[in-house]
Design an enzyme around this catalytic site. Structure first.
Site, PDB file in Angstrom:
ATOM      1  N   ALA A  65       0.687  -0.979  -0.006  1.00  0.00           N
ATOM      2  CA  ALA A  65       0.002  -0.062   0.054  1.00  0.00           C
ATOM      3  C   ALA A  65       0.989   1.275   0.076  1.00  0.00           C
ATOM      4  CB  ALA A  65      -0.945  -0.022   1.258  1.00  0.00           C
ATOM      5  N   GLY A 109       0.589  -5.189   0.711  1.00  0.00           N
ATOM      6  CA  GLY A 109      -0.503  -5.351  -0.150  1.00  0.00           C
ATOM      7  C   GLY A 109      -0.281  -5.880  -1.323  1.00  0.00           C
ATOM      8  N   GLU A 112      -0.541  -9.729  -0.545  1.00  0.00           N
ATOM      9  CA  GLU A 112      -1.942 -10.112  -0.480  1.00  0.00           C
ATOM     10  C   GLU A 112      -2.837  -9.944  -1.633  1.00  0.00           C
ATOM     11  OE1 GLU A 112      -2.439  -8.218   4.179  1.00  0.00           O
ATOM     12  OE2 GLU A 112      -2.266  -6.579   2.575  1.00  0.00           O
ATOM     13  N   GLU A 132       4.602  -5.274   6.946  1.00  0.00           N
ATOM     14  CA  GLU A 132       3.853  -4.320   7.719  1.00  0.00           C
ATOM     15  C   GLU A 132       4.324  -4.091   9.227  1.00  0.00           C
ATOM     16  OE1 GLU A 132       2.666  -6.583   5.814  1.00  0.00           O
ATOM     17  OE2 GLU A 132       0.890  -5.806   4.725  1.00  0.00           O
TER      18      GLU A 132
END
Ligand code: DAK
Length: 258
Positions: A65, A109, A112, A132
């Site tokens: 992200a 992300g 993911e 993260e």
């Protein structure tokens, strides 16, 4: 003129989506994820597309992200806007087969997003990670939920708790990826695989995707019942008649997607 963050190529009944931010690390900005969600929404509505490959740049599938945007968030705003929930849910809801072709970094992300796809093919230089924890946050788009299912608890814990990445070979060994290929061959191999999927009946492909997806959401007996009902319902399709007739007549089936 600003370039589109997602480039779309048609290859017969397969679509190739290239994440192509100006930053080759492909930070998953709202703009990029919105464009990806829009493209997938159009693909879902387009009967001529049976399967999609998502790939990134030579450097990264996606490095996670957008940390610049996230750094300015407070809790009230993240909650009120359901931070990044809205556009990510559109990817999750996509109903046709999705193949992630991962080269370089697939972090946070990015990892993911790869796991939201149905099949992951990795280039030999790919690395997967959930870093993260190093930013003082927990994974937010499935890292703690899909990764243990894909890679097993111990490796998922190791990745999420340490933030350390794994190689393409490790991803293959644990089942996060189903194939590793030379980086120069990545997109061609992913398109080949998508083509071999896309030649089948679209409603059958969609039903298989739904059934395998259900295996992660339900008990075994509920999942088996769901599968049995889909199997029985399949006899209402003209493509069931065509598939079996073609087998018995020793010819290639011509599916009508009906
Ligand atoms: N966001 C914004 N900018 C990024 C970025 C990112 N994720 N990753 C890299 N950049 C920027 C760098 O700041 C740098 O910018 P400049 O200094 O040039 O202005 C430029 O890209 C080049 O980066 P590096 O100089 O660091 O390049 P290196 O090749 O040395 O290293 C790297 C590449 C990928 C190892 C490194 O950049 C890196 O560690 N990046 C951060 C990876 C990361 O921590 N990703 C996880 C972010 S958290 C959710 C959905 C999703 C998420 C959460 C919730 N919901 C649906 C609720 C996801 C969260 C995350 O992904």
């Amino acid at each position: 003129m600003k370039r589109a963050p997602v480039l779309i190529e048609k290859h017969g009944n397969v679509t190739l989506l290239r994440l192509a931010s100006e930053n080759p690390l492909n930070p998953l900005t709202d703009e990029l994820v919105d464009a990806l969600g829009d493209a997938l929404g159009r693909i879902d509505a387009d009967d001529a597309v049976h399967a999609t490959v998502i790939t990134g740049s030579e450097k990264a599938f996606a490095a996670g992200a957008d940390i610049v945007a996230m750094s300015a968030l407070d809790y009230a705003e993240a909650f009120r806007r359901d931070y990044v929930g809205r556009n990510w849910d559109r990817i999750r809801a996509h109903r046709k087969p999705l193949i992630a072709a991962v080269q370089g970094y697939a972090l946070g992300g990015g990892c993911e997003l790869a796991m939201m796809c149905d099949i992951v093919i990795a280039a030999d230089d790919a690395t997967f990670g959930q870093p993260e924890v190093k930013l003082g946050i927990v994974p937010g788009a499935g890292g703690t939920q899909r990764l243990p299912r894909a890679a097993g608890k111990s490796l998922a814990m190791q990745m999420c708790l340490s933030g350390a990445s794994i190689s393409a070979q490790q991803a293959l060994a644990c089942g996060l990826a189903s194939r590793v290929v030379a980086r120069e061959r990545l997109v061609a191999e992913a398109l080949d695989m998508a083509g071999s999927i896309a030649r089948h009946s679209l409603p059958v492909l969609m039903a298989i995707k739904e059934a395998v997806g259900r295996s992660f959401e339900s008990s075994l007996s509920d999942g088996l019942l769901f599968e049995r009902r889909l199997f029985q319902a399949g006899f209402a399709l003209r493509d069931q008649k065509e598939g079996m007739a073609a087998f018995l007549q020793k010819r290639t089936p011509e599916f009508l997607n009906k």
